[in-house]
Scaffold this active site. Structure first.
Site, mmCIF file in Angstrom:
data_model
loop_
_atom_site.group_PDB
_atom_site.id
_atom_site.type_symbol
_atom_site.label_atom_id
_atom_site.label_comp_id
_atom_site.label_asym_id
_atom_site.label_seq_id
_atom_site.Cartn_x
_atom_site.Cartn_y
_atom_site.Cartn_z
ATOM 1 N N GLU A 1 -50.403 -87.227 73.635
ATOM 2 C CA GLU A 1 -50.770 -86.876 75.002
ATOM 3 C C GLU A 1 -51.313 -88.102 75.728
ATOM 4 O O GLU A 1 -50.916 -88.397 76.847
ATOM 5 C CB GLU A 1 -51.832 -85.768 74.976
ATOM 6 C CG GLU A 1 -52.509 -85.520 76.297
ATOM 7 C CD GLU A 1 -53.993 -85.200 76.109
ATOM 8 O OE1 GLU A 1 -54.288 -84.024 75.866
ATOM 9 O OE2 GLU A 1 -54.822 -86.127 76.197
ATOM 10 N N ASP B 1 -46.884 -80.990 74.583
ATOM 11 C CA ASP B 1 -47.240 -81.587 75.878
ATOM 12 C C ASP B 1 -47.154 -83.103 75.821
ATOM 13 O O ASP B 1 -46.758 -83.750 76.788
ATOM 14 C CB ASP B 1 -48.622 -81.117 76.356
ATOM 15 C CG ASP B 1 -49.768 -81.690 75.533
ATOM 16 O OD1 ASP B 1 -49.559 -81.890 74.315
ATOM 17 O OD2 ASP B 1 -50.868 -81.907 76.087
#
Lengths: 370, 621
Positions: A79, A136
């Site tokens: 991330e 993500d």
């Protein structure tokens, strides 16, 4: 970014070397007074070059040889790499971008799955001890690559992005009772892993990236995935506060806070309003529960919220969380950005990142609020 | 604050929501349409319009049914109930007002802090789950309330559609929807009421009894009016009684009686006043209405003496009050009342009384008319001349008195001063009839040079057959052929009697016109075709008329009519004989029937004066 902010420790499928990391983000101690000292003159828009300056400071503080460091959790993760790449391309820093991407490719894209190992620890050997991914992170990295390919006309970036998007489609999407969904990681979130069914993280739906993904990975129905995300956000209004939990279970409709995690609105879900506001998703009602989380007059909140009662827990630690809520307020009511938030001060990695992203989102989508 | 206290006081402690609602409603500018209390209180229980069978609305679909399909504000709200789930008894003892207030502001930060605080104090307490059901985006809601406050409901709809376009699930608050729908119904009801569509007014009201509250008395007034217009006087009466006994606003209560009095006979109003006065604390608030009622009744009788008579005792008390209060206008009213009853002396007394209290031209006018009716022409003339500038009607009356004097069949000589005064008033008033009367006066006294300009003025101010005739005849007598022909050319097509004067032009020297119009023409045209007896009778009638023996003249004319057809000359004679006998209505009928057959200066002239005598309050000019 899975476990560190969310006590994912309890998940059997994922082994964590540092159990102590299951702590919530501590406060940074950055006071509002400090932030307002360097307040920019109240003119429309942000001062020219603000992003380049903020990015320079950010790199100095958090980036080492292409590795973005989460200073609080003392690790790096996919991330963070994705966020770093995204800010670099937005700031037009090609060298910085290349350095981060090169490191990421080399250190995290080490699995045959074609997805990034979610965390990297300096002190561990090997640095990657868990090859599971966090979707993500991959979405952010792919998005940044697509942006870079368009900006610098480099097909190689786009090819790299295409491979990641394809891998995401193959390994991180699944039919759920709620529809075609983005699952948080390759391993550990399936229905058979949890008593209350498949576990999802709504903050992994990086909505502003989805338009880009749609163009690049036609074999996956990204529009349907986006629709599922929006539907789940609408249906995940827990407690009188109507807030989503960081982790939800979709074993049965409607969704519920996942039993394997604390039923909290916390450091994961705080990103949802940012992504909603940033994306061209014309559903302001989804933003409404978030927009009130910071009372700027009293400088009260935003709080983590206990979704069993709706009661406030600790205040989110860092200016950047207020910037996220301010972005929601702007998207919902065209409310002007509070002057205290116009300048990015270097706090901890996470809120500082969110602060910069919020300002980018405002500049791109709602310049009238600046 | 008073508002809030009222609501809290009325709702009682069982309603834990009331505080926040009151606080909420205080912030909102509830203008015109929404100037109602947030909640009905039990002093404002709606009037039950359906307490009696509603015949008129039975076959019609209810408006709420036809509306619900189209209302943009009430799209179904998925999966959410407005009904608050049952919670632990603890909720009753926890003050959730602040919580609900913050929620209404979408101030989630403070809501979550407040939940935390309350939970610490009351561990068994569960926060309400519907906190944000009413939580609106305050800016959006305020915009709607603002639009709503201006009464622009179409714009509210447009604004809602606009919000929906970007946010398909957005709903206005239940309170707003309720108010909006009520306002929309109200608008329909008012439109129907304005269009005198009583059936629609009643069907809206009957389908929505909650509209019939003291907070919106106007609606109840309109419904009552619709009931009256659909011959449901009893139900209207009940509705008025409901307002008078339940609604606290004294001004509205008074207006209720006044409105009822406009629609219902006095006999129906008296019980309403009685009901209103039974209300505790009601003082003499309706005294003025009672007086008004009486005033109206007296006024109506003054205009139409055949109406329902005033009860003698009430008339006396009205007279007493008038005298006590020295109410000049009421005295004038009484003057007209007695005038209409042809009680000239009493009328004169009241008019005079009014004049002594106040300088009201109407009093002077009435007084002068009463004097005139009693033959006190000199006094009437003096008075109306004195007051000629106070009111055009008095100037008109003065002219009228003088015109009558000037055009007497046998006019008395006028002194120069009186003539000059008269002329100046006529000039100032540009009186068509006054100037014509001057014309005839000079014409009849042979002063054709003076007559002609007066006829000219009269024609200029308002041509009619008689003044055009006068002008033509005067021109003829002056031998002013150019003027004569001009008048005939300009007016001949419009007035046949004027065109008929062409004959004079062809025989400029002929006799048979001028002098005293009645006698000459009557005499000149009488003998023709009735043979000897008829001719004698005609001559006799003319002679009798000349001598002022009008009754005899009439009898002679009747005799003659039995043997020969009465020509126009004798018909005119008959008209004036009736006129002289004060039989103005018969005179008018006589002139009118002749005028219908063949309009002439004489028929017009007779018609005018006999009509004027019959309608002294409205001297047509």
């Amino acid at each position: 970014m899975i476990a560190l902010r969310t006590a994912l420790l309890g998940l059997a499928a994922i082994t964590l070397a540092t159990g102590a990391a299951a702590k919530t983000e501590p406060r940074t101690g950055l006071s509002l007074a400090q932030a307002t000292e360097t307040q920019a003159p109240a003119e429309a828009g942000l001062p020219a070059g603000w992003l380049q300056q903020a990015w320079a400071k950010y790199k100095q503080r958090f980036v080492r040889s292409g590795r973005v460091i989460d200073d609080v959790n003392k690790i790096s993760h996919s991330e963070g790499q994705g966020y770093g790449m995204l800010i670099a391309v937005k700031a037009g820093d090609r060298a910085g971008f290349d350095e981060i991407w090169t490191w990421t490719k080399k250190e995290l894209y080490i699995d045959a799955s074609g997805l990034a190992a979610w965390q990297w620890k300096e002190k561990a050997s090997p640095n990657v001890t868990d090859r599971n991914n966090a979707s993500d992170g991959d979405v952010l990295i792919a998005w940044a690559l697509i942006e870079a390919g368009a900006k610098w006309q480099k097909a190689e970036y786009v090819d790299d992005a295409r491979a990641i998007v394809a891998a995401l489609g193959r390994l991180n999407t699944a039919q759920t009772p709620a529809g075609l969904a983005l699952i948080p990681g390759r391993v550990g979130f399936q229905a058979e892993d949890h008593p209350d069914g498949m576990v999802l993280n709504l903050s992994y739906w990086v909505f502003p990236a989805f338009d880009r993904l749609k163009g690049l990975g036609p074999e996956t129905d990204w529009a349907e995935i986006q629709a599922t995300g929006l539907r789940l956000i609408r249906d995940s209004r827990f407690s009188p506060m109507r807030l989503p939990a960081d982790w939800i279970a979709v074993g049965s409709a409607p969704p519920a806070p996942a039993k394997s995690f604390p039923a909290r609105f916390s450091y994961n879900a705080i990103r949802i309003p940012l992504y909603l506001a940033w994306a061209k998703v014309p559903q302001p009602d989804l933003l409404r529960p978030f927009a009130g989380l910071w009372n700027e007059k009293l400088n009260l909140g935003p709080f983590e919220v206990d979704l069993a009662t709706g009661g406030a827990l600790d205040t989110f630690g860092g200016t950047g969380f207020r910037a996220v809520i301010a972005t929601a307020k702007c998207a919902l009511d065209k409310q002007k950005l509070d002057p205290s938030l116009r300048t990015v001060e270097m706090g901890a990695y996470y809120p500082t990142t969110l602060h910069i992203l919020s300002l980018i989102a405002l500049q791109e989508r709602y310049p009238e609020c600046l | 604050m008073k508002h809030m206290a009222l609501i809290l006081g009325c709702i009682g402690s069982a309603f834990v929501l009331s505080g926040a609602q009151a606080a909420d409603s205080l912030k909102r500018p509830l203008a015109s349409l929404s100037s109602v209390q947030t909640e009905s209180t039990d002093t404002d229980a709606p009037f039950d319009l359906n307490a009696r069978p509603a015949v008129s609305a039975a076959a019609k679909p209810s408006l709420s049914e036809s509306l619900s399909g189209t209302s943009a504000l009430t799209a179904p709200r998925a999966g959410r109930s407005l009904v608050q789930p049952k919670r632990e008894a603890a909720a009753g003892s926890v003050d959730e007002s602040a919580l609900r207030f913050y929620a209404s502001q979408n101030d989630a930060a403070r809501v979550s802090m407040e939940i935390k605080r309350l939970k610490v104090l009351n561990p068994s307490w569960e926060p309400p789950t519907n906190l944000f059901d009413e939580a609106r985006d305050p800016a959006m809601d305020q915009k709607l309330w603002d639009l709503f406050g201006t009464g622009r409901l179409d714009e509210v709809r447009a604004a809602v559609d606009e919000i929906r376009a970007t946010d398909p699930t957005w709903q206005p608050s239940a309170e707003f929807v309720k108010k909006f729908e009520l306002a929309e119904l109200r608008q329909q009801l008012v439109a129907a009421s304005d269009a005198k569509d009583s059936a629609s007014v009643l069907s809206v009201a009957e389908a929505h009894p909650d509209m019939m509250v003291c907070a919106d008395v106007d609606v109840m007034w309109r419904v009552a009016e619709a009931l009256v217009h659909t011959n449901e006087v009893d139900r209207a009466q009940d509705l008025y009684k409901h307002i008078l006994t339940r609604c606290p606003n004294p001004a509205e209560r008074l207006a209720t009686i006044q409105k009822a009095a406009e629609l219902l006979p006095a006999t129906a109003i008296k019980p309403l006043i009685a009901v209103g006065q039974r209300r505790p604390g009601a003082g003499r608030e309706f005294e003025s209405v009672q007086l008004d009622l009486l005033r109206r009744q007296v006024g109506k009788l003054a205009a139409d003496p055949t109406g329902e008579p005033v009860i003698a005792s009430e008339l006396r008390s009205f007279e007493t009050l008038t005298t006590q209060k020295k109410a000049a206008n009421d005295a004038v009213l009484l003057g007209w009342y007695y005038y209409s009853k042809k009680d000239w002396p009493t009328a004169q007394t009241w008019f005079k009384q009014a004049m002594s209290w106040d300088r009201i031209p109407k009093a002077v006018e009435g007084y002068a008319l009463a004097l005139r009716q009693q033959g006190q022409l000199a006094e009437a003339e003096t008075l109306s001349y004195e007051w000629r500038d106070a009111d055009p009607l008095i100037a008109k009356l003065y002219i009228e008195i003088l015109a009558t004097a000037l055009t007497e069949p046998k006019p008395a000589a006028m002194d120069a001063g009186r003539l000059a005064r008269t002329e100046s008033v006529i000039e100032a008033a540009q009186s068509v009839n006054g100037s014509q009367a001057m014309g005839w006066y000079y014409y009849n006294t042979g002063a054709f040079q003076k007559a002609s300009p007066w006829f000219s003025k009269s024609v200029a101010w308002g041509a009619n057959e008689t003044n055009v005739l006068g002008l033509a005849l005067a021109a003829n007598r002056m031998k002013d052929r150019a003027l004569f022909q001009k008048v005939l050319a300009e007016h001949g097509t419009q007035y046949p009697a004027v065109a008929a004067l062409k004959a004079y032009d062809q025989k400029p020297g002929s006799k048979g016109q001028g002098g005293t119009r009645v006698a000459k023409r009557g005499g000149g045209g009488g003998g023709g075709n009735g043979g000897g007896q008829a001719g004698q009778l005609a001559e006799a009638a003319v002679a009798q008329f000349k001598d002022g023996n009008y009754k005899e003249a009439l009898a002679t004319l009747d005799k003659r009519a039995a043997v020969s057809k009465e020509d126009q000359g004798l018909g005119v004679l008959r008209g004036w004989a009736l006129y002289q006998l004060n039989q103005y209505d018969k005179a008018r009928d006589q002139f009118a029937s002749m005028d219908k057959k063949q309009s002439s200066r004489d028929t017009q002239y007779g018609l005018y004066y006999s009509s004027a005598k019959l309608d002294p309050l409205n001297l047509g000019d």
